[in-house]
Design an enzyme around this catalytic site. Structure first.
Site, short mmCIF file in Angstrom:
data_model
loop_
_atom_site.label_atom_id
_atom_site.label_comp_id
_atom_site.label_asym_id
_atom_site.label_seq_id
_atom_site.Cartn_x
_atom_site.Cartn_y
_atom_site.Cartn_z
N CYS A 51 4.33 -28.64 -15.10
CA CYS A 51 3.04 -27.98 -14.94
C CYS A 51 2.77 -27.19 -16.22
O CYS A 51 3.48 -26.24 -16.52
CB CYS A 51 3.10 -27.04 -13.73
SG CYS A 51 1.85 -25.76 -13.74
N CYS B 198 -0.49 -31.51 -13.36
CA CYS B 198 0.82 -31.70 -12.71
C CYS B 198 0.66 -32.56 -11.47
O CYS B 198 1.61 -33.21 -11.05
CB CYS B 198 1.49 -30.37 -12.40
SG CYS B 198 0.55 -29.30 -11.31
N HIS C 70 0.82 -1.21 0.00
CA HIS C 70 0.00 0.00 0.00
C HIS C 70 0.86 1.26 0.00
O HIS C 70 1.87 1.34 0.69
CB HIS C 70 -0.91 0.01 1.23
CG HIS C 70 -1.85 -1.15 1.29
ND1 HIS C 70 -3.00 -1.22 0.53
CD2 HIS C 70 -1.80 -2.30 2.00
CE1 HIS C 70 -3.62 -2.36 0.79
NE2 HIS C 70 -2.91 -3.04 1.68
N CYS D 221 0.03 -25.47 -17.17
CA CYS D 221 -0.68 -24.18 -17.07
C CYS D 221 0.29 -23.05 -16.78
O CYS D 221 0.19 -21.98 -17.34
CB CYS D 221 -1.73 -24.21 -15.97
SG CYS D 221 -2.91 -25.54 -16.11
N ILE E 60 -0.31 -7.90 14.07
CA ILE E 60 0.28 -7.48 12.78
C ILE E 60 -0.68 -7.90 11.67
O ILE E 60 -0.52 -8.94 11.03
CB ILE E 60 1.68 -8.08 12.56
CG1 ILE E 60 2.55 -7.92 13.81
CG2 ILE E 60 2.33 -7.42 11.34
CD1 ILE E 60 2.92 -6.50 14.19
N GLU E 61 -1.69 -7.09 11.48
CA GLU E 61 -2.65 -7.32 10.41
C GLU E 61 -2.29 -6.39 9.25
O GLU E 61 -1.20 -5.85 9.22
CB GLU E 61 -4.07 -7.05 10.91
CG GLU E 61 -4.24 -5.68 11.52
CD GLU E 61 -5.69 -5.25 11.62
OE1 GLU E 61 -6.48 -5.63 10.74
OE2 GLU E 61 -6.03 -4.54 12.56
N SER E 62 -3.19 -6.20 8.32
CA SER E 62 -2.92 -5.30 7.21
C SER E 62 -2.57 -3.92 7.76
O SER E 62 -3.23 -3.45 8.69
CB SER E 62 -4.14 -5.19 6.31
OG SER E 62 -3.88 -4.28 5.27
N VAL F 38 6.36 -23.66 19.54
CA VAL F 38 6.88 -23.25 20.85
C VAL F 38 5.79 -23.50 21.90
O VAL F 38 4.66 -23.02 21.76
CB VAL F 38 7.30 -21.76 20.83
CG1 VAL F 38 7.67 -21.28 22.22
CG2 VAL F 38 8.46 -21.57 19.86
#
Lengths: 400, 477
Positions: free
Chosen positions: B395, B437, B52, B397, B331-333, B171
């Site tokens: 693969c 594939c 962003h 594609c 820690i999101e967008s 952990v």
């Protein structure tokens, strides 16, 4: 293979067959069930046996077969770029025959929501793993869609000791051949749920089950009919799509309805020097027809210049597909017609300028079984133009 | 016995890998612990992949600060990581005069980089955009990247510069050991001067394990459609609606690979399942922007999770009880955008607590492995001449060769699952979604990794692929 053979037999002397797989035959090699070749050879062969006959016949010709050689690019001026372990090759032939076959529709295309666990396979992929690699992709299956590959896999998995809980078909009628319903489901007591759909796949890491739901005549879920079926694997047999990525690159006009190039009775496309044959044109129900179409196309290898069509065939009421799309010489070739619905006492109607000029009786017709008609049997009008093909009859409910 | 490190990073998402990459330039012994079998298995694997622009930073938050700190680092990162961002720019579209006022806020926030454009101007470059658009803010600074590609590049660069990676190591406990902190993970104990908790959705749980007070991370789901590459170019820029207080809204964006993404919606859910309702909402949201968007040509759907705290900010703080443990929660967008800024900030914080950051002389930039589908025929010929596996397409594609698959399996931290191959080289990511594939990958994986079918998994440890061999009959019995 049929097109290469036919071209060779009709005088072509520099013929290259580019195959991406390690062997000739394509998907036939994983179809180890029998039933191939009834029309072509009058006997029941397995897929590999059927393919082998053509591979052997090819060996007796000078056709140069290049295995493991996928085509990377195809240009409108017939430049073919292919790759193999030896390097990159370019060809510029007089005629190109497209016979890339088809691919399976996937989960993303039919919008089944839910988790993303392991254990969701297309039926063809599962067939390869079982028949070629020798692994069972699961133990307890639900098969979505009643296409032929799904039906055949239901039997195959049962024979391998797995349990097939159900085959779930969203339409009120079977998608595959009736003979496959009888031989693969009825004979093995595998339930077929018509007018049902899978509305959810659940499972954290591996599939744990599906939710199956009844649908109404518009294919909408009927609330309150949800039922969970525990399973560890979901196979999708929900239709095939002709593989026309290369055709698109070459700028060949494609028909949205059939999924492949527009073709005339020679299976020549609308672009100079390109022919198309087999399932890349439209999905055929029998390999015998695929072969036949390849043979027709191969015969015309010399005709790289375009012809002007006399008729355009349009699918009318009740018709999914009419092949070919155009006729240049209506005395030649074969018509392939697929209906939308299963009908009893049906009639094919051919009309020109709003008037029916030919009627062809069809005692029983099913969407899964293409109707075939020799073009020269039809009394085509003198004048050229658009011909509409329709089908009418009594609708068949369920499997009766 | 326990292994001893300067820094242990917990979590191999984009943030954990960015911290590892950042620290790998210094003379340090660094370990990254990941509970899954690969990096990029959680929050980072499913998002829009947008870097962003400045105009989209959230003022007066840590989130906004680290977002801004990250932006100038991007160009340098591209060089070091051997990746390239898609510099497509973004349009934020307003449907009314009221919405247009928001465009002015964005413009003010973005400084001089963006401009407000009229529907007529937009139509020239985005012909499929809705006729109902009243005005738009165009910001050329916005970039897009595959979140997998970024995470893998960070991890590979870190690995190449000496960071160790241990997978399947969740952990489960922290311990005090004099001045050092010890972690129990995957049946082993690791000791370090510092531990950095980059555990995404699990980050507050780990903070609680340390006895720290932090509110529970809540997951908000966003669902997406992925369109067939056939429609590459249908939309050329990121197309945002005017954002809501919850999220940046349902948007449409190109990907560097040529697909188009539509999504995400915003709903409370902690699983990555997709739902008919959610997808319907996304379809409506996307069609509001691009009415003719060919969603019927989607090749797959997926959903991702936003690990959020109630105030919707990043919380980066040292543990009360374990002074060497640094938590990164919420820690999101724009976590993906901010990852470089976060990594540098983590470096500062660790330094402030006494970690010596001495630059290595031999820090190496990543030399990206060639991608067959992006090469010219001459370059391909050269590679095939060196190794015929470059001439074997696995693969079809995505045009992935055997050489690339083998490299992804063998180069560490390498792919061990089908999904990790997908994230590295795009096998199974194309329009057939692995129908083709998928026939060959099991055998290749078994051969190259020297494992049998029982060890083949899609992603997690219990996501087995094959139930058994056919004809498992014992004739001697």
């Amino acid at each position: 293979m049929a097109a290469a053979l036919s071209a060779w037999e009709n005088g072509a002397r520099r013929v290259f067959l580019l195959e991406r797989g390690e062997e000739l035959g394509g998907i036939l090699n994983q179809c180890i069930h029998s039933g191939f070749g009834l029309h072509k050879f009058g006997e029941e062969l397995t897929g590999p046996e059927y393919a082998e006959r053509f591979a052997q016949a090819l060996k007796r010709t000078g056709v140069e077969v290049l295995l493991e050689t996928p085509v990377l690019r195809l240009s409108p001026d017939r430049r073919v770029t292919a790759v193999q372990r030896g390097g990159i090759f370019e060809f510029r032939p007089r005629s190109v025959f497209l016979s890339m076959g088809c691919r399976e529709r996937t989960r993303g295309m039919i919008n089944i929501p839910g988790g993303r666990p392991a254990g969701v396979f297309t039926a063809g992929l599962a067939q390869y793993l079982v028949n070629v690699e020798g692994y069972l992709p699961g133990k307890r299956f639900v098969i979505v869609g009643s296409g032929d590959i799904g039906l055949i896999m239901a039997r195959r998995l049962t024979l391998e000791g797995a349990k097939v809980e159900a085959v779930v078909e969203i339409r009120p009628t079977l998608s595959g051949l009736v003979r496959n319903y009888v031989q693969c489901l009825l004979d093995f007591d595998i339930p077929l749920l018509l007018s049902h759909a899978v509305s959810y796949i659940y499972g954290e890491e591996r599939v744990e089950g599906v939710v199956v739901c009844e649908v109404d005549s518009k294919g909408q879920f009927i609330k309150g009919t949800e039922e969970a079926i525990p399973c560890d694997t979901v196979l999708l047999s929900v239709g095939l799509i002709p593989e026309n990525e290369l055709s698109r690159q070459a700028g060949i006009p494609l028909c949205e309805r059939s999924g492949g190039p527009y073709i005339d009775e020679r299976f020549a496309t609308m672009r100079e020097g390109f022919f198309a044959c087999g399932n890349v044109v439209a999905v055929f129900d029998l390999v015998d027809y695929v072969t036949l179409v390849g043979e027709i196309a191969g015969k015309h290898w010399k005709e790289s210049e375009k012809r002007t069509p006399r008729f355009r065939l349009l699918p009318g009421e009740g018709i999914q597909i009419v092949l070919p799309h155009y006729l240049c010489n209506p005395r030649q070739g074969m018509l392939f017609i697929r209906a939308y619905r299963a009908l009893n006492k049906a009639h094919l109607l051919f009309s020109f300028k709003g008037k029916v000029f030919y009627t062809f009786p069809v005692p029983v017709c099913r969407p899964s079984e293409m109707l075939r008609l020799e073009s020269r049997r039809i009394p085509w009008p003198e004048e050229g133009g658009e011909i509409t093909v329709e089908i009418t009859g009594e609708e068949i409910q369920g499997l009766s | 016995m326990s292994e001893s490190y300067d820094v242990v990073i917990i979590g191999g998402g984009v943030v954990g890998c960015a911290v590892a990459w950042y620290l790998s330039r210094f003379d340090l012994r660094v370990l990254l612990l990941e509970k899954e079998l690969d990096i990029c298995c959680g929050v980072s694997k499913a998002n829009t992949g947008i870097l962003h622009a400045r105009s989209y930073h959230t003022p007066s938050t840590l989130k906004g600060e680290l977002h801004l700190r990250s932006l100038p680092l991007l160009d340098e990162a591209e060089k070091e990581l051997g990746i390239s961002f898609l510099r497509c720019g973004a349009l934020t579209v307003a449907f009314s005069k009221e919405e247009e006022t928001y465009l002015r806020i964005l413009k003010a926030r973005g400084g001089s980089s963006g401009e407000i454009v009229t529907p007529l101007e937009i139509k020239n470059f985005e012909p499929y955009l809705s006729d109902k658009v009243y005005a738009a803010f165009y910001d050329p600074e916005t970039r897009v990247i595959s979140p997998f590609k970024l995470t893998v590049a960070l991890a590979e660069t870190a690995f190449q510069n000496g960071v160790e990676f241990i997978f399947d190591a969740e952990v489960t406990a922290f311990e005090e050991d004099g001045k050092r902190v010890s972690l129990h993970a995957g049946g082993k104990k690791y000791t370090a001067c510092f531990a950095v908790n980059c555990a995404g959705l699990s980050s507050s749980r780990l903070a609680w394990l340390c006895g720290d007070k932090i509110e529970a991370i809540k997951a908000y789901r966003g669902q997406y459609f992925v369109l067939d590459k056939m429609f590459a170019g249908y939309v050329k820029r990121v197309i945002y609606p005017v954002p809501s207080s919850e999220s940046k809204g349902i948007l449409v964006t190109p990907t560097p690979e040529g697909n188009i993404l539509a999504g995400p919606n915003f709903e409370e859910a902690d699983t990555t399942e997709t739902t008919l309702q959610g997808l319907e909402e996304v379809a409506q949201g996307a069609r509001r922007l691009v009415p003719s968007l060919p969603l019927e040509n989607s090749i797959t759907h997926f959903s991702g999770l936003r690990p959020t705290l109630p105030d919707r900010d990043f919380h980066i703080f040292f543990s009360q009880r374990f002074p060497g443990v640094l938590h990164l929660c919420g820690i999101e967008s724009p976590g993906l955008t901010s990852c470089f800024g976060i990594a540098a900030y983590v470096g500062d914080l660790l330094r402030s607590r006494g970690l010596r950051l001495v630059e290595k002389r031999n820090f190496e930039y990543r030399k990206p492995f060639p991608v067959f589908s992006e090469l010219t025929d001459q370059e391909r010929e050269k590679l095939i001449a060196q190794d015929p596996d470059w001439g074997k397409i696995i693969c079809r594609c995505e045009e992935v060769t055997l050489a690339e698959v083998k490299h992804a399996l063998l180069f560490s931290p390498g792919a061990r699952t089908l999904d990790s191959l997908k994230r590295r080289v795009r096998t199974q990511a194309g329009r057939c979604q692995g129908s083709f594939c998928g026939m060959h990958l099991p055998k290749i994986m078994m051969e190259v990794l020297g494992i049998d079918y029982r060890s083949l998994v899609k992603s997690g440890k219990r996501s087995w692929l094959l139930a058994g061999e056919t004809k498992e009959v014992n004739f001697s019995a």
